[in-house]
Design an enzyme around this catalytic site. Sequence first.
Site, PDB file in Angstrom:
ATOM      1  N   CYS A 338     -57.885 -48.193 -40.698  1.00 26.72           N
ATOM      2  CA  CYS A 338     -56.653 -47.402 -41.312  1.00 26.72           C
ATOM      3  C   CYS A 338     -57.355 -46.072 -41.764  1.00 26.72           C
ATOM      4  CB  CYS A 338     -56.023 -48.001 -42.250  1.00 26.72           C
ATOM      5  SG  CYS A 338     -54.674 -47.405 -42.937  1.00 26.72           S
ATOM      6  N   ARG A 466     -44.241 -48.499 -35.502  1.00 28.47           N
ATOM      7  CA  ARG A 466     -44.700 -48.920 -36.691  1.00 28.47           C
ATOM      8  C   ARG A 466     -45.020 -47.726 -37.509  1.00 28.47           C
ATOM      9  NH1 ARG A 466     -49.597 -50.481 -39.589  1.00 28.47           N
ATOM     10  NH2 ARG A 466     -48.867 -52.588 -40.649  1.00 28.47           N
TER      11      ARG A 466
END
Length: 545
Positions: A338, A466
């Site tokens: 991430c 998302r």
Amino acid sequence: MSSKTSTLLDPSTALEHLKTYDHSDGLSIQELMDSRVHGGLTYNDFLLLPGKIDFPASDVVTESRVTRNVVLRTPFMSSPMDTVTEGDMAIALALLGGLGIIHHNQSPASQAAMVRAVKRHENGFISDPVVLSPSHTVADVLDIKARLGFCGIPITDTGMVGGKLVGIVTSRDVQFRNPSTSLSDVMVTDLVTASQGITLLEANDILRDSKKGKLPIVDSNGHLITLLARSDLLKNQSYPLASKNPITKQLYAAASVGTRLSDRERLALLVEAGLDIVVLDSSQGNSIFQIDMIRYIKEKYPELEVIAGNVVTREQAASLIASGADGLRVGMGSGSICITQEVMAVGRPQATAVYAVSEFSNKFGVPVIADGGISNIGHIVKALTLGASAVMMGGLLAGTEEAPGEYFYHEGKRVKAYRGMGSLEAMEQGKPGSPPQTKVNGVHTGSNKYPSPKKDRTLENAATSRYFSEDSAVKVAQGVSGDVQDKGSVKAFIPYLYTGIQHSFQEIGVMNIQQLREVVRNGQVRFELRTASAQVEGGVHGLNS
Ligand code: IMP
């Protein structure tokens, strides 16, 4: 000498003397987690101080409530990511007492087929066998043998589970054959089969008497339902911790969806396939879209457990709890793939996020799942200590056999691809019009084991949604792609994590998660911050090799 000894205390009063200190050694959780003093913390920034050992590690139980109405025996979940959780991972984790969340970066029909495979799974039966059609060739069988290591393959008219069973091929049928030969010319058509509904014990007897390697199970019309392998029977284990719906006795099935209107159609298919738990997959859960979706689900499917998120603050949590969430997924920017915190400037260090949200949501009986940033057993124990009921893992499980995709070699190491759902590659994969089965660094997402319609209009870019970027012409990645090392089967890896937790709890002096919560809250469990050099000291150091 005599004056020095006179200042020493009597050793037998040591325990009594402890009471003269106004606080116990180390910090309480409230002191540790005061971010106004220490800033936001990650799992590596602190340690628990040891307690007292007075029971064997094997006495530790890790049962935990992960939504309002679902209790798991092991606190392990796998991420809804297209390089982590499809049917095989979901089945294996459920057998081991955890829960795999089947990703939605695939067509609704293919996702529903995976949910159905979990619900139908009976230990010992292969619910999603590799199947070929009579028009496939010997070369296809050899390719499967090279990639997957077996070549006992049932042949159906459609080349899929559910088609009419017309034959079977085994290694002897393809040996010394020209690779271009059609399977219709080599397959065995004189078949020993068993009927749907047969028990493992009965199937075992048939396999023994028939001396065959595989036993196809068919319905009353001769359509292939499942398969039993002699090799599996030999190593057939039982799974006492399995995550099962107490009423139906079937494995729990969980899957993710987004919060767009088309996700309601997707959800209808998943529910029809037997879904027990839905995860609303969003990097920032506190949105009107998610609040509307929770309300919609609670109204339309009151039996379905809803895990909402992701959140990292109690304000975000409060919105979702008030809307009816049954569990919360916590983490923003902590995942190993991430880059959200760097790119978006938002997020929160994971230990602080887990503590802040659990401290609030546990008061409402809404469990927290600590999502992302778990790279060892210690991190799992710390997440539970901070109030989480379970951990969700992506990178730690992506290298296992049950994760989607095939192994390949990178710089001499056997690896599997692992990518963030906000990586450009994952966002491309889910785009309308992109092929449902692409291969990225050796990854096939969506295997041929689960039927995937050629063109499905409801397959919109699930990964982009998302990150709320489905409407953007320019995509800003919030994740990266890479590869992770081979970890073998989760059937060995999860028991390793489980046993590790048992030993860690023993060191802390607690026998279960409830007790851990209690002694953390009342200040009995103490903590220490770790300086940068303390972290170096705690890792391997000073070795020549
Ligand atoms: P890991 O276990 O540290 O690898 O983190 C897995 C978690 O990262 C997932 O469960 C998601 O919450 C999160 N995640 C997945 N893809 C991305 C991405 O592309 N960017 C940011 N976070 C992601």
